[in-house]
Design a protein around this motif. Sequence first.
Motif, short mmCIF file in Angstrom:
data_model
loop_
_atom_site.label_atom_id
_atom_site.label_comp_id
_atom_site.label_asym_id
_atom_site.label_seq_id
_atom_site.Cartn_x
_atom_site.Cartn_y
_atom_site.Cartn_z
N ASN A 147 0.88 -1.23 -0.12
CA ASN A 147 -0.34 -0.06 0.08
C ASN A 147 0.97 1.48 -0.01
OD1 ASN A 147 -2.52 -1.40 0.50
ND2 ASN A 147 -1.95 -1.94 2.28
N SER A 148 1.70 1.18 -0.66
CA SER A 148 2.88 2.41 -0.91
C SER A 148 3.01 2.87 -2.18
CB SER A 148 4.29 1.98 -0.20
OG SER A 148 4.67 1.05 -1.16
N LEU A 149 3.63 4.01 -2.58
CA LEU A 149 3.94 4.73 -3.66
C LEU A 149 4.77 3.86 -4.31
CD1 LEU A 149 2.83 7.08 -5.19
CD2 LEU A 149 4.89 8.33 -4.25
N ALA A 150 5.90 3.37 -3.44
CA ALA A 150 6.86 2.04 -3.98
C ALA A 150 6.04 1.33 -4.76
CB ALA A 150 7.89 1.79 -3.07
N GLU A 151 5.12 0.57 -4.07
CA GLU A 151 4.36 -0.74 -4.63
C GLU A 151 3.72 -0.29 -5.80
OE1 GLU A 151 1.82 -4.18 -3.07
OE2 GLU A 151 0.93 -2.11 -2.50
N THR A 152 2.71 1.03 -5.97
CA THR A 152 2.28 1.41 -6.95
C THR A 152 3.05 1.45 -8.29
OG1 THR A 152 0.75 2.64 -5.68
CG2 THR A 152 0.73 3.23 -7.94
N PHE A 153 4.21 2.26 -7.92
CA PHE A 153 5.22 2.27 -9.16
C PHE A 153 5.71 0.79 -9.63
CE2 PHE A 153 6.44 6.77 -7.84
CZ PHE A 153 5.71 7.21 -8.94
N LEU A 154 6.22 0.02 -8.67
CA LEU A 154 6.77 -1.31 -8.96
C LEU A 154 5.78 -2.21 -9.78
CD1 LEU A 154 9.17 -3.41 -8.62
CD2 LEU A 154 7.78 -4.21 -6.49
N LEU A 155 4.45 -2.30 -9.36
CA LEU A 155 3.63 -2.97 -10.12
C LEU A 155 3.46 -2.61 -11.55
CD1 LEU A 155 1.05 -3.75 -7.24
CD2 LEU A 155 3.06 -5.37 -7.94
N ALA A 156 3.32 -1.24 -11.73
CA ALA A 156 3.18 -0.77 -13.10
C ALA A 156 4.28 -1.00 -14.00
CB ALA A 156 2.93 0.85 -12.81
N ILE A 157 5.66 -1.12 -13.26
CA ILE A 157 6.85 -1.42 -13.91
C ILE A 157 6.75 -2.76 -14.42
CG2 ILE A 157 9.18 -1.73 -13.68
CD1 ILE A 157 9.14 1.07 -12.09
N ILE A 158 6.65 -3.68 -13.37
CA ILE A 158 6.59 -5.18 -13.74
C ILE A 158 5.45 -5.24 -15.10
CG2 ILE A 158 5.86 -7.22 -13.01
CD1 ILE A 158 7.01 -6.46 -10.04
N GLU A 159 4.34 -4.95 -14.80
CA GLU A 159 3.55 -5.07 -15.92
C GLU A 159 4.02 -4.59 -17.26
OE1 GLU A 159 -0.77 -3.06 -16.98
OE2 GLU A 159 -0.63 -3.56 -15.05
N LYS A 160 4.62 -3.46 -17.12
CA LYS A 160 5.24 -2.83 -18.49
C LYS A 160 6.10 -3.90 -18.94
CE LYS A 160 6.83 1.15 -20.69
NZ LYS A 160 6.81 2.86 -20.68
N LEU A 161 7.09 -4.42 -18.13
CA LEU A 161 8.15 -5.16 -18.43
C LEU A 161 7.62 -6.63 -18.90
CD1 LEU A 161 10.51 -4.59 -15.37
CD2 LEU A 161 11.25 -3.99 -17.92
N ASN A 162 6.79 -7.14 -18.26
CA ASN A 162 6.17 -8.44 -18.80
C ASN A 162 5.39 -8.26 -19.94
OD1 ASN A 162 6.89 -10.05 -16.48
ND2 ASN A 162 5.10 -9.54 -15.35
N ALA A 163 5.06 -6.94 -20.63
CA ALA A 163 4.35 -6.99 -21.66
C ALA A 163 5.19 -6.49 -22.89
CB ALA A 163 3.17 -5.57 -21.54
N GLY A 164 6.52 -6.49 -22.46
CA GLY A 164 7.65 -6.23 -23.37
C GLY A 164 7.58 -4.72 -23.84
N LYS A 165 7.12 -3.80 -23.03
CA LYS A 165 6.89 -2.37 -23.52
C LYS A 165 7.90 -1.23 -23.01
CE LYS A 165 1.92 -2.80 -24.53
NZ LYS A 165 0.76 -2.51 -24.17
N VAL A 166 9.12 -1.87 -22.64
CA VAL A 166 10.03 -1.16 -22.17
C VAL A 166 11.18 -0.66 -23.41
CG1 VAL A 166 11.91 -1.09 -20.59
CG2 VAL A 166 9.93 -2.12 -19.89
N ASP A 167 11.57 0.50 -23.24
CA ASP A 167 12.39 1.11 -24.30
C ASP A 167 13.32 1.94 -23.78
OD1 ASP A 167 13.42 1.55 -26.68
OD2 ASP A 167 12.17 3.12 -27.11
N LEU A 168 14.31 1.21 -22.96
CA LEU A 168 15.36 2.09 -22.24
C LEU A 168 16.39 2.87 -23.23
CD1 LEU A 168 16.41 -0.46 -19.59
CD2 LEU A 168 14.62 1.33 -19.29
N LEU A 169 16.60 4.00 -22.74
CA LEU A 169 17.39 4.98 -23.46
C LEU A 169 18.90 4.70 -22.83
CD1 LEU A 169 18.33 7.58 -25.09
CD2 LEU A 169 17.67 8.93 -23.10
N LYS A 170 19.64 4.26 -23.80
CA LYS A 170 21.02 4.04 -23.53
C LYS A 170 21.85 5.32 -23.14
CE LYS A 170 20.85 -0.74 -24.40
NZ LYS A 170 20.61 -1.37 -23.32
N LEU A 171 22.42 5.26 -22.14
CA LEU A 171 23.60 6.30 -21.92
C LEU A 171 25.04 6.10 -22.23
CD1 LEU A 171 22.53 7.17 -18.09
CD2 LEU A 171 21.74 8.19 -20.10
#
Length: 174
Positions: A147-171
């Motif tokens: 029930n934290s902001l961290a959990e909200t962000f983490l679950l959204a990130i995991i969903e995006k990663l599992n859907a293959g919708k991550v496009d990291l900008l290489k530094l």
Amino acid sequence: MKYCIECGTELILKECGGEGLIPFCGACGMFRFPVFSTAISTAVLNKEMDKILLIKQYNRPDYILLAGYVNKGENAEATLIREVKEEVGLDIVAYEYMRSLYFEPSNTLMLNFISMAASEDLSRMSTEVDQAMWFTFEEAAREIKKNSLAETFLLAIIEKLNAGKVDLLKLTEA
């Protein structure tokens, strides 16, 4: 905000061209828009993008995402790179901005990122972090503070990663 941040005069509410009633300083003749802090939060991934780093800080029992405040004159991306290096000694080689959420308890706008570290080596971790550990996505979802902001962000990130919708900008080339 009840008093002017420049001169200390008590503020009055005054109509500001379509913005509604905004605190106004009669002495300075200036509207004083709300002030809040800005911070980043990031899910640090390993290079294989199959583990997420969670940390514990300040003698608290729960795992959270790595986070830190944006310094004056600094942009969010520079904060991301600096905070990860300062707290756990890792170099960020890629990142993607996710979204922002307001965190009322500390009056902070949280800017959330997914980032990738050059390694999983936590041997240069600072004393600011009590514990840092790499988790699989499933483990991270179980271990993150509930029930934290961290959990909200983490679950959204995991969903995006599992859907293959991550496009990291290489530094840099890792």
